[in-house]
Design a protein around this motif. Structure first.
Motif, PDB file in Angstrom:
ATOM      1  N   ASN A   7      -8.861  -2.291 -18.002  1.00 35.02           N
ATOM      2  CA  ASN A   7      -8.603  -0.929 -17.549  1.00 35.02           C
ATOM      3  C   ASN A   7      -7.721  -0.222 -18.563  1.00 35.02           C
ATOM      4  N   GLY A   8      -8.130   0.990 -18.893  1.00 38.98           N
ATOM      5  CA  GLY A   8      -7.432   1.777 -19.898  1.00 38.98           C
ATOM      6  C   GLY A   8      -6.314   2.634 -19.338  1.00 38.98           C
ATOM      7  N   PRO A   9      -5.972   3.684 -20.075  1.00 37.02           N
ATOM      8  CA  PRO A   9      -4.783   4.479 -19.785  1.00 37.02           C
ATOM      9  C   PRO A   9      -4.786   5.106 -18.398  1.00 37.02           C
ATOM     10  N   ASN A  10      -3.619   5.039 -17.801  1.00 37.09           N
ATOM     11  CA  ASN A  10      -3.279   5.680 -16.528  1.00 37.09           C
ATOM     12  C   ASN A  10      -3.910   5.024 -15.308  1.00 37.09           C
ATOM     13  N   LEU A  11      -4.725   4.002 -15.491  1.00 40.59           N
ATOM     14  CA  LEU A  11      -5.287   3.332 -14.318  1.00 40.59           C
ATOM     15  C   LEU A  11      -4.224   2.524 -13.583  1.00 40.59           C
ATOM     16  N   ASN A  12      -3.129   2.211 -14.258  1.00 39.68           N
ATOM     17  CA  ASN A  12      -1.998   1.578 -13.583  1.00 39.68           C
ATOM     18  C   ASN A  12      -1.328   2.535 -12.593  1.00 39.68           C
ATOM     19  N   LEU A  13      -1.669   3.817 -12.666  1.00 39.67           N
ATOM     20  CA  LEU A  13      -1.097   4.825 -11.768  1.00 39.67           C
ATOM     21  C   LEU A  13      -2.016   5.152 -10.589  1.00 39.67           C
ATOM     22  N   LEU A  14      -3.038   4.332 -10.374  1.00 37.48           N
ATOM     23  CA  LEU A  14      -3.908   4.563  -9.220  1.00 37.48           C
ATOM     24  C   LEU A  14      -3.049   4.645  -7.958  1.00 37.48           C
ATOM     25  N   GLY A  15      -3.429   5.541  -7.071  1.00 35.84           N
ATOM     26  CA  GLY A  15      -2.662   5.782  -5.859  1.00 35.84           C
ATOM     27  C   GLY A  15      -1.719   6.961  -6.015  1.00 35.84           C
ATOM     28  N   LEU A  16      -1.269   7.180  -7.247  1.00 33.67           N
ATOM     29  CA  LEU A  16      -0.401   8.314  -7.560  1.00 33.67           C
ATOM     30  C   LEU A  16      -1.154   9.399  -8.314  1.00 33.67           C
ATOM     31  N   ARG A  17      -2.043   8.981  -9.187  1.00 34.50           N
ATOM     32  CA  ARG A  17      -2.750   9.892 -10.079  1.00 34.50           C
ATOM     33  C   ARG A  17      -3.919  10.574  -9.365  1.00 34.50           C
ATOM     34  N   GLU A  18      -3.853  11.863  -9.237  1.00 30.55           N
ATOM     35  CA  GLU A  18      -4.929  12.661  -8.664  1.00 30.55           C
ATOM     36  C   GLU A  18      -5.647  11.953  -7.508  1.00 30.55           C
ATOM     37  N   PRO A  19      -4.949  11.741  -6.395  1.00 31.69           N
ATOM     38  CA  PRO A  19      -5.554  11.007  -5.283  1.00 31.69           C
ATOM     39  C   PRO A  19      -6.807  11.668  -4.712  1.00 31.69           C
ATOM     40  N   THR A  20      -6.980  12.966  -4.920  1.00 28.16           N
ATOM     41  CA  THR A  20      -8.207  13.613  -4.445  1.00 28.16           C
ATOM     42  C   THR A  20      -9.424  13.146  -5.242  1.00 28.16           C
ATOM     43  N   ILE A  21      -9.193  12.650  -6.459  1.00 36.52           N
ATOM     44  CA  ILE A  21     -10.281  12.131  -7.298  1.00 36.52           C
ATOM     45  C   ILE A  21     -10.354  10.608  -7.216  1.00 36.52           C
ATOM     46  N   TYR A  22      -9.186   9.949  -7.315  1.00 36.54           N
ATOM     47  CA  TYR A  22      -9.146   8.495  -7.443  1.00 36.54           C
ATOM     48  C   TYR A  22      -8.755   7.758  -6.168  1.00 36.54           C
ATOM     49  N   GLY A  23      -8.371   8.492  -5.130  1.00 33.04           N
ATOM     50  CA  GLY A  23      -7.998   7.855  -3.869  1.00 33.04           C
ATOM     51  C   GLY A  23      -6.526   7.459  -3.822  1.00 33.04           C
ATOM     52  N   HIS A  24      -6.152   6.830  -2.710  1.00 32.72           N
ATOM     53  CA  HIS A  24      -4.747   6.465  -2.475  1.00 32.72           C
ATOM     54  C   HIS A  24      -4.476   4.984  -2.711  1.00 32.72           C
ATOM     55  N   GLU A  25      -5.525   4.205  -2.958  1.00 32.20           N
ATOM     56  CA  GLU A  25      -5.321   2.782  -3.208  1.00 32.20           C
ATOM     57  C   GLU A  25      -4.731   2.582  -4.596  1.00 32.20           C
ATOM     58  N   THR A  26      -3.942   1.535  -4.753  1.00 29.11           N
ATOM     59  CA  THR A  26      -3.213   1.277  -5.994  1.00 29.11           C
ATOM     60  C   THR A  26      -4.002   0.366  -6.940  1.00 29.11           C
ATOM     61  N   TYR A  27      -3.488   0.232  -8.143  1.00 30.10           N
ATOM     62  CA  TYR A  27      -4.072  -0.696  -9.114  1.00 30.10           C
ATOM     63  C   TYR A  27      -4.037  -2.116  -8.563  1.00 30.10           C
ATOM     64  N   GLU A  28      -2.944  -2.464  -7.891  1.00 31.15           N
ATOM     65  CA  GLU A  28      -2.832  -3.792  -7.289  1.00 31.15           C
ATOM     66  C   GLU A  28      -3.900  -3.988  -6.212  1.00 31.15           C
ATOM     67  N   ASP A  29      -4.166  -2.927  -5.431  1.00 33.16           N
ATOM     68  CA  ASP A  29      -5.235  -2.994  -4.428  1.00 33.16           C
ATOM     69  C   ASP A  29      -6.585  -3.237  -5.107  1.00 33.16           C
ATOM     70  N   LEU A  30      -6.818  -2.548  -6.211  1.00 30.35           N
ATOM     71  CA  LEU A  30      -8.064  -2.720  -6.962  1.00 30.35           C
ATOM     72  C   LEU A  30      -8.213  -4.164  -7.420  1.00 30.35           C
ATOM     73  N   CYS A  31      -7.177  -4.706  -8.036  1.00 30.27           N
ATOM     74  CA  CYS A  31      -7.245  -6.082  -8.548  1.00 30.27           C
ATOM     75  C   CYS A  31      -7.483  -7.081  -7.421  1.00 30.27           C
TER      76      CYS A  31
END
Length: 145
Positions: A7-31
């Motif tokens: 995973n590249g840049p800013n994917l570690n910010l999942l859950g925080l980064r544009e939740p309307t596009i990427y959702g509220h789940e975190t990178y840890e949830d993804l893994c």
């Protein structure tokens, strides 16, 4: 089968980064979701995330001889990195490009993917489930089906 999930840049910010596009789940949830599905599929999975292009290139080079397939979400490097395309082509490890959102429905510049030319498939716009689909594509190809 050993799969590397990059995973590249800013994917570690999942859950925080544009939740309307990427959702509220975190990178840890993804893994964790990927780990559970990998176990069900009977594949081994490892993870690497970096905000740095060269670190991603290094990870792909280091995968040679150890990894059977790569699932990569290059993030913004999708649209800018010839280096990632070159390394994917150089190591000859089957690679699937994945995107949580569908870049083709977003800004015009996101419709360009350099890495796509070196990938066996692209999965986009399916959320976290796209990573599972990418692993299934690799596993099917690895089993000779």
């Amino acid at each position: 089968m050993n799969i590397l999930v990059l995973n590249g840049p800013n994917l570690n910010l999942l859950g925080l980064r544009e939740p309307t596009i990427y959702g509220h789940e975190t990178y840890e949830d993804l893994c964790e979701m990927i780990r559970q599905n990998a176990q069900t599929m009977g594949v081994t999975v490892s993870f690497y995330q970096s905000n740095h292009e060269g670190a991603l290139v290094d990870a792909i080079q280091e995968a040679r001889g150890n990894i059977d397939g790569i699932v990569i979400n290059p993030g913004a490097y999708t649209h800018t990195s010839v280096a990632l395309l070159d390394v994917v082509k150089a190591v000859s490890i089957p690679t699937v490009e994945v995107h949580i959102s569908d870049p083709d429905t977003r800004e015009e510049f996101r419709k360009i993917s350099y890495i796509r030319q070196g990938c066996v498939a692209t999965v986009k716009g399916k959320g976290f489930a796209g990573y599972v689909e990418a692993m299934e594509i690799l596993a099917k190809g690895h089993s000779g089906e």
